[in-house]
Design a protein around this motif. Structure first.
Motif, mmCIF file in Angstrom:
data_model
loop_
_atom_site.group_PDB
_atom_site.id
_atom_site.type_symbol
_atom_site.label_atom_id
_atom_site.label_comp_id
_atom_site.label_asym_id
_atom_site.label_seq_id
_atom_site.Cartn_x
_atom_site.Cartn_y
_atom_site.Cartn_z
ATOM 1 N N LEU A 158 -27.683 -44.012 89.663
ATOM 2 C CA LEU A 158 -28.819 -44.264 88.769
ATOM 3 C C LEU A 158 -30.138 -43.870 89.432
ATOM 4 N N ILE B 142 -32.714 -41.092 88.016
ATOM 5 C CA ILE B 142 -34.104 -41.410 87.683
ATOM 6 C C ILE B 142 -35.063 -40.486 88.421
ATOM 7 N N PHE C 56 -37.508 -46.040 85.154
ATOM 8 C CA PHE C 56 -36.233 -46.356 84.506
ATOM 9 C C PHE C 56 -36.452 -46.712 83.037
ATOM 10 N N ARG C 57 -37.466 -47.527 82.773
ATOM 11 C CA ARG C 57 -37.756 -47.897 81.377
ATOM 12 C C ARG C 57 -38.171 -46.672 80.574
ATOM 13 N N LEU D 23 -35.059 -44.588 79.924
ATOM 14 C CA LEU D 23 -34.215 -45.298 78.961
ATOM 15 C C LEU D 23 -34.788 -45.185 77.560
ATOM 16 N N THR D 24 -36.096 -45.331 77.440
ATOM 17 C CA THR D 24 -36.750 -45.212 76.137
ATOM 18 C C THR D 24 -36.596 -43.808 75.569
ATOM 19 N N LYS E 162 -34.232 -41.601 76.235
ATOM 20 C CA LYS E 162 -32.846 -41.366 75.835
ATOM 21 C C LYS E 162 -32.510 -42.102 74.547
ATOM 22 N N THR E 163 -33.084 -43.307 74.380
ATOM 23 C CA THR E 163 -32.843 -44.076 73.163
ATOM 24 C C THR E 163 -33.431 -43.378 71.946
#
Length: 319
Positions: A44, A48, A301-302, A305-306, A308-309
């Motif tokens: 991970l 990142i 990371f956030r 993640l955002t 990719k979402t």
């Protein structure tokens, strides 16, 4: 010993951790969980650092390199450790044992050098902030990263070559879960004085020199932090290297205990317990410490993640 009357050993048997079956199964579950978490955490971090352009700075390039190193470092030993927990007989060929020895100690030496380089990077960033961007520009950073790999793989090369020439005539049981140096020497029917002395010298030089360089960098950092007038500035500055110092303390503490000591004082039971710390636990501590205590990594990371979402949501809507 007369080699003509001896049967040459072609494979070794790992004894691992002895005990009743349910205890070994409990160890298997625990070690497997830590190993998988370590692989996921370090992967991970690499992901990142590669995906977020704001983290492609020397500090995080070194961190990504360290995570890549930890994946292979733990993979060199843990699979055999897991096998000894669920099987009564786990074997490895003599050549395979020598190869495992070389890759394990190469990864270990590389990590020592890498931690010293990361400490030097923090020293430049905190003690010479105006010159940092010049002193640790990208080409220099990449040379440091490559140099640590080259140095790490060269350091144990000569002891490994000498070990490959040792004769093993029995017994063939290694009182460990991987091919560590002292258990190998105990099984050889050749004169191991030279290779033991060389291996001890190489490990001591690599470990102690990198440790002293690391501590020297942190000594200068502490002095610089104390001189800061603002309490808030001191707290913020120290937080940038506190995570690195945590990893350094755990890793160097265990390997100095394990390898910077006379070979005659080796205790097999204690050696296996300490080995679990630097083979299994430390590679997990790296991603945990750097992600839980580093605001930049958590923010990146956030962000990833955002992103990719949103991409996943968009592709779902188009379908």
């Amino acid at each position: 010993m007369n080699m003509a009357n001896q049967t040459r050993v072609t494979e070794f048997i790992f004894l691992g951790f002895s005990g009743v079956l349910y205890l070994r199964l409990a160890l298997f579950v625990m070690f497997l969980a830590v190993y998988l978490l370590s692989l996921m955490g370090n992967t991970l971090i690499i992901f990142i650092v590669l995906m977020d352009s704001t983290l492609q700075t020397p500090m995080y390039i070194f961190l990504g390199n360290l995570s890549f190193l930890e994946i292979w470092y733990t993979t060199a030993t843990v699979p055999k450790l897991l096998a000894t927990c669920v099987s009564w007989v786990v074997t490895i060929s003599v050549s395979g044992c020598v190869a495992q020895y070389y890759f394990f100690f190469s990864m270990g030496a590389t990590e020592c050098i890498r931690l010293a380089v990361m400490a030097y990077d923090r020293y430049l960033a905190i003690c010479s902030p105006l010159r940092y961007s010049f002193l640790m520009r990208l080409p220099v950073c990449l040379r440091f990263a490559a140099g640590s790999w080259v140095g790490g793989f060269v350091a144990p090369l000569l002891p490994t070559i000498l070990i490959s020439y040792l004769d093993f005539c029995g017994p063939q049981k290694i009182n460990h879960f991987f091919c560590d140096s002292d258990p190998i020497f105990k099984l050889s029917c050749s004169d191991t004085f030279l290779v033991e002395a060389l291996g001890y010298t190489c490990s001591s030089v690599v470990i102690l020199s990198s440790f002293l360089l690391t501590m020297s960098s942190y000594g200068h950092i502490v002095v610089t932090i104390i001189r800061l007038s603002s309490r808030e500035a001191r707290k913020k500055t120290f937080s940038t290297c506190a995570s690195h110092l945590t990893v350094v303390t755990i890793y160097y503490g265990t390997i100095i205990f394990a390898y910077v000591r006379p070979p005659a004082k080796y205790n097999f039971t204690m050696g296996k317990v300490v080995s679990v710390i630097y083979c299994v636990v430390t590679p997990l501590v790296n991603p945990l410490v750097y992600t839980l205590r580093n605001k930049d990594v958590k923010k990146a990371f956030r962000k990833v993640l955002t992103r990719k979402t949103l991409l996943l949501t968009k592709s779902t809507q188009e379908i």
